[in-house]
Design a protein around this motif. Structure first.
Motif, PDB file in Angstrom:
ATOM      1  N   HIS A 167       0.878  -0.763   0.300  1.00 20.48           N
ATOM      2  CA  HIS A 167       0.109  -0.315   0.299  1.00 20.48           C
ATOM      3  C   HIS A 167       0.722   0.891  -0.135  1.00 20.48           C
ATOM      4  N   TRP A 168       0.265   2.461  -0.617  1.00 23.73           N
ATOM      5  CA  TRP A 168       1.304   3.754  -0.408  1.00 23.73           C
ATOM      6  C   TRP A 168      -0.458   5.191   0.019  1.00 23.73           C
ATOM      7  N   SER A 169       0.364   5.934  -0.435  1.00 24.15           N
ATOM      8  CA  SER A 169      -0.932   7.004  -0.187  1.00 24.15           C
ATOM      9  C   SER A 169      -0.065   7.993  -1.467  1.00 24.15           C
ATOM     10  N   GLY A 170      -0.576   9.035  -2.274  1.00 20.55           N
ATOM     11  CA  GLY A 170      -0.589   9.555  -3.158  1.00 20.55           C
ATOM     12  C   GLY A 170      -0.110   9.254  -4.245  1.00 20.55           C
ATOM     13  N   LEU A 171       0.132  10.365  -4.804  1.00 22.63           N
ATOM     14  CA  LEU A 171       0.459   9.934  -6.616  1.00 22.63           C
ATOM     15  C   LEU A 171       1.370   8.623  -6.678  1.00 22.63           C
ATOM     16  N   ASN A 172       1.973   8.373  -7.179  1.00 21.93           N
ATOM     17  CA  ASN A 172       3.198   7.558  -7.103  1.00 21.93           C
ATOM     18  C   ASN A 172       3.075   6.805  -8.930  1.00 21.93           C
ATOM     19  N   PRO A 173       3.644   7.228  -9.137  1.00 22.65           N
ATOM     20  CA  PRO A 173       3.933   6.307 -10.715  1.00 22.65           C
ATOM     21  C   PRO A 173       4.858   4.737 -10.537  1.00 22.65           C
ATOM     22  N   ASP A 174       5.668   5.605  -9.537  1.00 19.69           N
ATOM     23  CA  ASP A 174       6.601   4.336 -10.155  1.00 19.69           C
ATOM     24  C   ASP A 174       5.734   2.123  -9.547  1.00 19.69           C
ATOM     25  N   LYS A 175       5.064   3.019  -8.062  1.00 24.48           N
ATOM     26  CA  LYS A 175       3.851   2.190  -7.416  1.00 24.48           C
ATOM     27  C   LYS A 175       3.267   2.170  -8.774  1.00 24.48           C
ATOM     28  N   ILE A 176       2.836   2.424  -9.130  1.00 19.99           N
ATOM     29  CA  ILE A 176       0.925   2.099  -9.754  1.00 19.99           C
ATOM     30  C   ILE A 176       1.752   0.725 -11.367  1.00 19.99           C
ATOM     31  N   LYS A 177       3.130   1.888 -11.816  1.00 18.47           N
ATOM     32  CA  LYS A 177       4.133   0.778 -12.647  1.00 18.47           C
ATOM     33  C   LYS A 177       3.777  -1.383 -12.888  1.00 18.47           C
ATOM     34  N   GLN A 178       3.929  -0.674 -11.038  1.00 22.60           N
ATOM     35  CA  GLN A 178       4.733  -2.258 -10.510  1.00 22.60           C
ATOM     36  C   GLN A 178       3.489  -3.206 -11.000  1.00 22.60           C
ATOM     37  N   VAL A 179       2.680  -2.281  -9.875  1.00 21.87           N
ATOM     38  CA  VAL A 179       0.939  -3.093 -10.076  1.00 21.87           C
ATOM     39  C   VAL A 179       0.536  -3.797 -11.310  1.00 21.87           C
ATOM     40  N   ILE A 180       0.247  -2.732 -12.196  1.00 24.66           N
ATOM     41  CA  ILE A 180       0.385  -3.131 -13.815  1.00 24.66           C
ATOM     42  C   ILE A 180       1.065  -4.435 -13.768  1.00 24.66           C
ATOM     43  N   ALA A 181       2.620  -4.033 -14.325  1.00 28.03           N
ATOM     44  CA  ALA A 181       3.550  -5.071 -14.788  1.00 28.03           C
ATOM     45  C   ALA A 181       2.957  -6.448 -14.083  1.00 28.03           C
ATOM     46  N   ARG A 182       2.639  -6.438 -11.928  1.00 30.62           N
ATOM     47  CA  ARG A 182       2.544  -7.593 -12.119  1.00 30.62           C
ATOM     48  C   ARG A 182       1.077  -8.378 -12.485  1.00 30.62           C
ATOM     49  N   ARG A 183      -0.053  -7.345 -12.570  1.00 31.63           N
ATOM     50  CA  ARG A 183      -1.246  -7.587 -13.228  1.00 31.63           C
ATOM     51  C   ARG A 183      -1.023  -8.274 -14.424  1.00 31.63           C
ATOM     52  N   THR A 184      -0.387  -7.660 -15.358  1.00 30.23           N
ATOM     53  CA  THR A 184      -0.454  -7.929 -16.597  1.00 30.23           C
ATOM     54  C   THR A 184       0.640  -9.170 -16.955  1.00 30.23           C
ATOM     55  N   ALA A 185       1.710  -9.832 -15.790  1.00 29.94           N
ATOM     56  CA  ALA A 185       2.596 -10.918 -16.243  1.00 29.94           C
ATOM     57  C   ALA A 185       2.107 -11.737 -16.171  1.00 29.94           C
TER      58      ALA A 185
END
Length: 84
Positions: A66-84
């Protein structure tokens, strides 16, 4: 996988951009309005220790991030995990 966004619905740039990035990636999520849900507000402030929206809670295979605020790096990590 579950993805929950704790948001403020009005005037929250970070909330809007976070939702936009996950939507563009085709990743479904649940939103919780912290301005109308006292339990959700207590959870993100008292349990998780955050004072800034959005708060993103990502759970997969028994692990949580979890994290707070707009965090593009964390968003990319979740997207990468989800689409892998």
């Amino acid at each position: 996988m579950t993805l929950t966004l704790y948001i403020k619905p009005e005037g929250c740039f970070g909330c809007d951009k976070t939702k936009q990035k996950f939507t563009e990636a085709g990743i479904s999520f649940t939103t919780v309005d912290i301005t109308t849900n006292d339990n959700a507000l207590a959870y993100i402030t008292e349990e998780l220790g955050y004072t800034q929206a959005p708060v993103v809670v990502y759970e997969k295979d028994g692990s949580e991030d979890h994290w707070s605020g707009l965090n593009p790096d964390k968003i990319k990590q979740v997207i990468a995990r989800r689409t892998a």
